[in-house]
Structure formats: C-alpha cells, structure tokens
Design a protein around this motif. Sequence first.
Motif, mmCIF file in Angstrom:
data_model
loop_
_atom_site.group_PDB
_atom_site.id
_atom_site.type_symbol
_atom_site.label_atom_id
_atom_site.label_comp_id
_atom_site.label_asym_id
_atom_site.label_seq_id
_atom_site.Cartn_x
_atom_site.Cartn_y
_atom_site.Cartn_z
ATOM 1 N N UNK A 269 -23.212 44.109 70.018
ATOM 2 C CA UNK A 269 -21.793 43.785 70.171
ATOM 3 C C UNK A 269 -20.946 44.452 69.097
ATOM 4 N N UNK A 270 -21.426 44.451 67.864
ATOM 5 C CA UNK A 270 -20.649 45.053 66.767
ATOM 6 C C UNK A 270 -20.445 46.545 66.987
ATOM 7 N N UNK A 271 -21.476 47.231 67.409
ATOM 8 C CA UNK A 271 -21.335 48.673 67.600
ATOM 9 C C UNK A 271 -20.572 49.013 68.873
ATOM 10 N N UNK A 272 -20.688 48.171 69.881
ATOM 11 C CA UNK A 272 -19.837 48.365 71.063
ATOM 12 C C UNK A 272 -18.379 48.241 70.663
ATOM 13 N N UNK A 273 -18.084 47.301 69.767
ATOM 14 C CA UNK A 273 -16.714 47.123 69.295
ATOM 15 C C UNK A 273 -16.189 48.313 68.523
ATOM 16 N N UNK A 274 -17.094 49.078 67.911
ATOM 17 C CA UNK A 274 -16.686 50.282 67.180
ATOM 18 C C UNK A 274 -16.490 51.485 68.098
ATOM 19 N N UNK A 275 -16.867 51.336 69.356
ATOM 20 C CA UNK A 275 -16.753 52.456 70.282
ATOM 21 C C UNK A 275 -17.931 53.405 70.239
ATOM 22 N N UNK A 276 -19.073 52.938 69.702
ATOM 23 C CA UNK A 276 -20.285 53.756 69.683
ATOM 24 C C UNK A 276 -20.810 53.909 71.110
ATOM 25 N N UNK A 277 -21.298 55.096 71.452
ATOM 26 C CA UNK A 277 -21.742 55.367 72.818
ATOM 27 C C UNK A 277 -23.141 54.855 73.103
ATOM 28 N N UNK A 278 -23.987 54.843 72.077
ATOM 29 C CA UNK A 278 -25.378 54.457 72.299
ATOM 30 C C UNK A 278 -25.961 53.880 71.021
ATOM 31 N N UNK A 279 -26.712 52.785 71.149
ATOM 32 C CA UNK A 279 -27.471 52.238 70.044
ATOM 33 C C UNK A 279 -28.947 52.417 70.359
ATOM 34 N N UNK A 280 -29.693 52.927 69.400
ATOM 35 C CA UNK A 280 -31.128 53.121 69.545
ATOM 36 C C UNK A 280 -31.825 52.098 68.660
ATOM 37 N N UNK A 281 -32.606 51.203 69.265
ATOM 38 C CA UNK A 281 -33.390 50.252 68.488
ATOM 39 C C UNK A 281 -34.736 50.885 68.164
ATOM 40 N N UNK A 282 -34.993 51.073 66.873
ATOM 41 C CA UNK A 282 -36.174 51.784 66.398
ATOM 42 C C UNK A 282 -37.251 50.772 66.020
ATOM 43 N N UNK A 283 -38.457 50.897 66.549
ATOM 44 C CA UNK A 283 -39.484 49.901 66.269
ATOM 45 C C UNK A 283 -40.003 49.976 64.838
ATOM 46 N N UNK A 284 -40.237 48.797 64.260
ATOM 47 C CA UNK A 284 -40.827 48.721 62.923
ATOM 48 C C UNK A 284 -42.319 48.425 62.986
ATOM 49 N N UNK A 285 -42.851 48.207 64.186
ATOM 50 C CA UNK A 285 -44.288 48.096 64.404
ATOM 51 C C UNK A 285 -44.633 48.891 65.663
#
Length: 282
Positions: free
Chosen positions: A252-268
Amino acid sequence: MQIGIGLPNQVRDVTASTIPRWAVRAEEAGFSTLATTGRYAYPGVSDTVALAVAAGATTTIGLLSAVLLAPTWPAALLAKEIAGIDGVSGGRLTLGVGVGSREDEFTVPGHGLRGRGGRLEADLATYHEVWGGAPVGDGPNPAVPTGTRQVPMLFGGYSARALDRMVRWGEGYIGGSLPVAMTAPSFEAAKRAWREAGRQGAPKLVVLAYFALGDPETGRTNIRDFYRLAPEDIAGNVVLCTTPHMVEQSTAEYAGLGVDEIIFVPATDDLDEVTRLADIVA
C-alpha cells in the motif's frame, strides 16, 4: 501496481535445484516478474545462471536482474549472456544494472572497483553495439543471432550519475529494500531527472522488499549475513516483511508513491514461501 517475486539465488547456501521449481510456481501463482539479486563473492547462484534457468522453466512471467553488478563483467561477454537469456525467454528479460561498492565482487583482472563508473559508461555503449549485431573482436562475426533486440534496462543506485545513466540509456529506476521514507526521495529524483532530460512519459519505478513468512528468524539471520559488510545506513534499515500485515502495508505504501512494481525478495529458499506470499497478495 504489479507484484513480482525474487528468486532465492543469493540466499546463503541455497539449494540450487529449488530455482527452476520456484520459477514455475511463481508463474503459476500469477506474479508479474521473477527477479535475481547480483553478487559474486557470496555462496549463491549467479544471477545470469538463475535467470537462464527461469527463462527455460517458464513461458510468460517477466524476468529482471535487480540488480546485476555490470562493471564486474567484461562488457561484450555480459552483452552476449544477456541477449541469450532474453532470446531463450522470448523477450521477457529486463536488465537491472548497478555499479557495486565492494572490492570482493570485482574479481576479473582489469575490472576492479576503481574506475567502475567510467567503465560502465563505455560498457553501456558496447551492450547496444553487440545487441545491434556489430562485429566483435577483430573478426567479421557478431556475437548474437539476427533479430536480437535491444534489451530494456533499469538502473539502481543513489548517485546523480546513476540517474544520468537512467535517462540516457534506461527505461526506469530500481529502489533498494529500504523504508519508504528513505526510498521516496530517490523515486522523486528519478522522475525529476526524467523530466529534465526531456524524456517522454515517466520512468518505470520498481522497488524491492525482502520477506520471510514461514521462518522469520531464519530470514532475519540470512539478511544480517548478506548485509554484514554493507554500510550501516543500508544494513540497519533493510525492510523484511515477516507477516501478512507487513506485506500489505509495504504494498500500500509503495502504491501510494506511484511505484509501478514491487518485488518481494525471499530471505529463505523455502519453496512454500511462493505460495504464502501469493495467498496474501492475490
């Protein structure tokens, strides 16, 4: 906003055979992109290898290096590798580029840490020449097949030079796995640089965020290990989402900034992490 997922190629001592299965599961779950993390001096799998494996294991999902440390490579060799991965994937690859900051990553003679920014300037021109079919070396042959495209590029980094390269060579900007308050100025700077350069439209904006849902403590340990030699302002502020609420909040926070894509990077490298994340963001 699109939601992608990282490959676990730089989880310490990753089980390498997990990577193609992770890629298939991520595509089936509907993620927009599979992304790699670039390191050499770490017990993981090279981003080019991981991307090639993902390209062969999938058919529709986007592929991204986020980011590949380009100045650690001889330029013509990297250009050929990237063109091959893009070709195998059917044109699904975006090359995310960074310059790197750690001496131990620069292992190729003549490609050290010193002078990496200036070297990248020449390398970017070489990539375009190689992808355009120019002969390489002293012979008559190009390095890539006819029909190879100019692979789109995104740029990461926090310097004015990184943004200058973005507006001259790239399609957008990649922000690191840091809190919104720390990354927002970089995205604003990227948009401002784009406008001032007279580029049409807007740059593509991508942000990274780590996640560890099944085993948060192992995830924290892995992140501390991965960043143990990084500057404290980076290592001490890495975003790691360990609950559904944290994933939803970051989205939600990055959508509010107008970011086009969020990549969730695995830590395991727990394969079930793909499903756990998909169940939250679907």
